[in-house]
Design a protein around this motif. Structure first.
Motif, PDB file in Angstrom:
ATOM      1  N   GLY A 137      56.219  47.815 -12.396  1.00 45.34           N
ATOM      2  CA  GLY A 137      55.746  47.411 -11.080  1.00 45.34           C
ATOM      3  C   GLY A 137      56.202  48.377  -9.994  1.00 45.34           C
ATOM      4  O   GLY A 137      57.323  48.899 -10.026  1.00 45.34           O
ATOM      5  N   LYS A 138      55.337  48.620  -9.020  1.00 44.63           N
ATOM      6  CA  LYS A 138      55.648  49.560  -7.950  1.00 44.63           C
ATOM      7  C   LYS A 138      56.495  48.916  -6.862  1.00 44.63           C
ATOM      8  O   LYS A 138      56.544  47.691  -6.719  1.00 44.63           O
ATOM      9  N   ARG A 139      57.122  49.766  -6.078  1.00 40.40           N
ATOM     10  CA  ARG A 139      57.904  49.356  -4.906  1.00 40.40           C
ATOM     11  C   ARG A 139      57.172  49.897  -3.677  1.00 40.40           C
ATOM     12  O   ARG A 139      57.101  51.113  -3.485  1.00 40.40           O
ATOM     13  N   ASP A 166      57.444  53.931  -3.935  1.00 45.02           N
ATOM     14  CA  ASP A 166      56.280  54.551  -4.567  1.00 45.02           C
ATOM     15  C   ASP A 166      55.187  54.894  -3.573  1.00 45.02           C
ATOM     16  O   ASP A 166      54.519  55.925  -3.716  1.00 45.02           O
ATOM     17  N   ASP A 167      54.980  54.035  -2.587  1.00 42.86           N
ATOM     18  CA  ASP A 167      53.903  54.278  -1.628  1.00 42.86           C
ATOM     19  C   ASP A 167      54.293  53.660  -0.296  1.00 42.86           C
ATOM     20  O   ASP A 167      54.759  52.515  -0.254  1.00 42.86           O
ATOM     21  N   THR A 168      54.089  54.413   0.791  1.00 40.59           N
ATOM     22  CA  THR A 168      54.470  53.896   2.098  1.00 40.59           C
ATOM     23  C   THR A 168      53.618  54.500   3.201  1.00 40.59           C
ATOM     24  O   THR A 168      53.222  55.666   3.129  1.00 40.59           O
ATOM     25  N   LEU A 169      53.333  53.678   4.201  1.00 43.61           N
ATOM     26  CA  LEU A 169      52.748  54.129   5.460  1.00 43.61           C
ATOM     27  C   LEU A 169      53.695  53.691   6.556  1.00 43.61           C
ATOM     28  O   LEU A 169      53.877  52.492   6.796  1.00 43.61           O
ATOM     29  N   ARG A 170      54.310  54.666   7.231  1.00 41.76           N
ATOM     30  CA  ARG A 170      55.334  54.397   8.238  1.00 41.76           C
ATOM     31  C   ARG A 170      54.752  54.733   9.613  1.00 41.76           C
ATOM     32  O   ARG A 170      54.442  55.889   9.892  1.00 41.76           O
ATOM     33  N   ILE A 171      54.599  53.722  10.459  1.00 38.47           N
ATOM     34  CA  ILE A 171      53.986  53.908  11.771  1.00 38.47           C
ATOM     35  C   ILE A 171      55.008  53.573  12.860  1.00 38.47           C
ATOM     36  O   ILE A 171      55.617  52.505  12.846  1.00 38.47           O
ATOM     37  N   ILE A 184      63.802  60.095  18.300  1.00 39.75           N
ATOM     38  CA  ILE A 184      63.471  59.622  16.957  1.00 39.75           C
ATOM     39  C   ILE A 184      63.864  60.686  15.942  1.00 39.75           C
ATOM     40  O   ILE A 184      63.410  61.826  16.022  1.00 39.75           O
ATOM     41  N   HIS A 185      64.719  60.304  14.986  1.00 41.91           N
ATOM     42  CA  HIS A 185      65.053  61.150  13.852  1.00 41.91           C
ATOM     43  C   HIS A 185      64.554  60.432  12.601  1.00 41.91           C
ATOM     44  O   HIS A 185      65.095  59.388  12.215  1.00 41.91           O
ATOM     45  N   ASP A 186      63.517  60.971  11.973  1.00 39.66           N
ATOM     46  CA  ASP A 186      62.886  60.332  10.816  1.00 39.66           C
ATOM     47  C   ASP A 186      63.051  61.219   9.596  1.00 39.66           C
ATOM     48  O   ASP A 186      62.781  62.426   9.656  1.00 39.66           O
ATOM     49  N   LYS A 187      63.471  60.615   8.462  1.00 43.44           N
ATOM     50  CA  LYS A 187      63.742  61.389   7.245  1.00 43.44           C
ATOM     51  C   LYS A 187      63.057  60.722   6.054  1.00 43.44           C
ATOM     52  O   LYS A 187      63.118  59.497   5.903  1.00 43.44           O
ATOM     53  N   ILE A 188      62.428  61.550   5.203  1.00 40.73           N
ATOM     54  CA  ILE A 188      61.721  61.031   4.038  1.00 40.73           C
ATOM     55  C   ILE A 188      62.046  61.888   2.818  1.00 40.73           C
ATOM     56  O   ILE A 188      61.998  63.112   2.873  1.00 40.73           O
ATOM     57  N   LEU A 189      62.330  61.206   1.697  1.00 39.92           N
ATOM     58  CA  LEU A 189      62.509  61.869   0.412  1.00 39.92           C
ATOM     59  C   LEU A 189      61.530  61.252  -0.577  1.00 39.92           C
ATOM     60  O   LEU A 189      61.498  60.034  -0.748  1.00 39.92           O
ATOM     61  N   THR A 190      60.713  62.092  -1.222  1.00 41.06           N
ATOM     62  CA  THR A 190      59.792  61.605  -2.252  1.00 41.06           C
ATOM     63  C   THR A 190      59.965  62.431  -3.519  1.00 41.06           C
ATOM     64  O   THR A 190      60.346  63.602  -3.475  1.00 41.06           O
ATOM     65  N   GLU A 191      59.640  61.796  -4.667  1.00 42.72           N
ATOM     66  CA  GLU A 191      59.708  62.475  -5.957  1.00 42.72           C
ATOM     67  C   GLU A 191      58.724  61.822  -6.908  1.00 42.72           C
ATOM     68  O   GLU A 191      58.042  60.845  -6.546  1.00 42.72           O
ATOM     69  N   GLY A 192      58.614  62.336  -8.114  1.00 39.74           N
ATOM     70  CA  GLY A 192      57.646  61.792  -9.062  1.00 39.74           C
ATOM     71  C   GLY A 192      56.236  61.906  -8.502  1.00 39.74           C
ATOM     72  O   GLY A 192      55.835  62.951  -7.990  1.00 39.74           O
ATOM     73  N   ASP A 193      55.473  60.797  -8.568  1.00 37.11           N
ATOM     74  CA  ASP A 193      54.123  60.789  -7.993  1.00 37.11           C
ATOM     75  C   ASP A 193      54.067  59.940  -6.724  1.00 37.11           C
ATOM     76  O   ASP A 193      53.026  59.390  -6.366  1.00 37.11           O
ATOM     77  N   ASN A 195      53.975  58.683  -2.817  1.00 32.82           N
ATOM     78  CA  ASN A 195      53.139  59.069  -1.686  1.00 32.82           C
ATOM     79  C   ASN A 195      53.712  58.466  -0.408  1.00 32.82           C
ATOM     80  O   ASN A 195      54.018  57.268  -0.356  1.00 32.82           O
ATOM     81  N   ALA A 196      53.874  59.289   0.623  1.00 35.59           N
ATOM     82  CA  ALA A 196      54.424  58.809   1.893  1.00 35.59           C
ATOM     83  C   ALA A 196      53.667  59.425   3.053  1.00 35.59           C
ATOM     84  O   ALA A 196      53.440  60.635   3.087  1.00 35.59           O
ATOM     85  N   LYS A 197      53.291  58.569   3.998  1.00 38.60           N
ATOM     86  CA  LYS A 197      52.673  59.057   5.231  1.00 38.60           C
ATOM     87  C   LYS A 197      53.425  58.463   6.414  1.00 38.60           C
ATOM     88  O   LYS A 197      53.712  57.266   6.449  1.00 38.60           O
ATOM     89  N   ALA A 198      53.748  59.320   7.378  1.00 38.69           N
ATOM     90  CA  ALA A 198      54.443  58.875   8.587  1.00 38.69           C
ATOM     91  C   ALA A 198      53.613  59.264   9.805  1.00 38.69           C
ATOM     92  O   ALA A 198      53.149  60.411   9.909  1.00 38.69           O
ATOM     93  N   GLU A 199      53.437  58.315  10.710  1.00 37.39           N
ATOM     94  CA  GLU A 199      52.746  58.565  11.972  1.00 37.39           C
ATOM     95  C   GLU A 199      53.695  58.225  13.113  1.00 37.39           C
ATOM     96  O   GLU A 199      54.142  57.081  13.241  1.00 37.39           O
ATOM     97  N   LEU A 200      54.018  59.223  13.944  1.00 32.02           N
ATOM     98  CA  LEU A 200      54.897  59.045  15.094  1.00 32.02           C
ATOM     99  C   LEU A 200      54.084  59.333  16.349  1.00 32.02           C
ATOM    100  O   LEU A 200      53.566  60.446  16.510  1.00 32.02           O
TER     101      LEU A 200
END
Length: 305
Positions: A137-139, A166-171, A184-193, A195-200
């Motif tokens: 199951g995904k997170r 696993d998948d995120t949309l950060r607004i 605003i200090h925003d930090k993202i770490l992704t690995e594997g497959d 997917n992350a999208k951030a809109e500031l």
């Protein structure tokens, strides 16, 4: 709480025990613990899942902790939290969500946080997102933060996705009045497959308002990241945005700046860079006895610190 829930609480809120001051801890879709103070009241919403956090004017040097933890596979929730912060306050708010999914169904938390910050108040907001688990199951997480700053108000945000999602949309959206300021200090770490999208997005609508947006990202393996930064200068204001990313393996990163000025006195700047870890950095650390992997991890940790 069991061992997994306590571990998640440590990851997202750095808590080994119940904090001092006001708090609301949400666990597997329910309120697990709550405390209010004379200056900070927490009230359950009646129409939707979530809470209202009401902070009285002139409240100083106090904190609110509102972490969310999910250890139940298949749980999906949408939570709405409103922060009503009076004038002349100085408070710290610690949020964040941790998901441990060891089952076969997706677990998902969508959180909508709205901040109404009164005149001349100062708010520090810390939000961490973290996922773990060995199940199929995904997170999934989709946080939305909406901010309105009155005259002279200042808000500092430290937001991070520290792995395992696993998948995120950060607004994040903010509107600034006269002399208001946002950092605003925003930090993202992704690995594997993953997917992350951030809109500031920041609208500077008042004279003397300013913003400083800094985005840091590290994409490993086959993961994908996208960052969109929008600054609208609608007054005599100053806006700065910086987007720096490290790309590794077969990952992809997209960075999109959007600056719009509708006032001749608006001053807006954007800087963006995407690149790999410099070879000389790796070589220097490896000459000190670290393996290549250990050197990479040290560089990444420093970059996202």
């Amino acid at each position: 709480m069991d061992k997994i829930q306590k571990s998640l609480l440590k990851e997202v809120a750095e808590l080994d025990a119940l904090p001092v001051g006001a708090y609301n801890i949400r666990s597997n879709g329910e309120s697990a613990a709550r405390n209010t103070t004379a200056e900070i009241d927490i009230v359950t919403k009646e129409d939707v899942q979530g809470i209202d956090i009401n902070i009285k004017p002139h409240t100083k040097k106090q904190s609110v902790h509102i972490p969310v933890i999910i250890s139940q596979s298949g749980l999906k929730e949408v939570v709405y939290n409103d922060f009503n912060i009076g004038e002349d306050c100085d408070v710290t708010i610690v949020a964040g969500c941790g998901i441990s999914n060891c089952g076969g169904e997706d677990s998902k938390h969508d959180g909508v946080h709205r901040f109404f910050v009164g005149k001349n108040s100062h708010v520090k907001y810390i939000e961490r997102h973290y996922g773990e688990g060995t199940g199929r199951g995904k997170r999934l997480m989709n946080p939305t933060t909406e901010i309105e700053l009155e005259e002279g108000a200042v808000m500092e945000l430290e937001t991070s996705q520290i792995g395992g999602i696993d998948d995120t949309l950060r607004i994040t959206r903010a509107k600034l009045d006269d002399d208001a300021s946002i950092i605003i200090h925003d930090k993202i770490l992704t690995e594997g497959d993953q997917n992350a999208k951030a809109e500031l997005a920041v609208e500077m609508n008042g004279d003397g308002s300013d913003c400083d947006l800094i985005s840091r990202g590290v994409a490993k393996e086959e993961s994908h990241q996208e960052v969109v930064i929008k600054i609208d200068g609608n007054a005599d204001c100053n806006g700065h945005a910086e987007c720096d990313s490290i790309i590794m393996d077969d990952a992809t990163i997209v960075a999109t700046p959007q600056l719009t000025a509708s006032d001749v006195e608006a001053s807006l700047i954007h800087e963006a860079a995407i690149g790999k870890i410099a070879g000389e950095q790796l070589t220097k650390l490896m000459t000190m006895g670290l393996s290549e992997k250990e050197a990479e991890e040290m560089i990444i940790h420093g970059f996202l610190a």
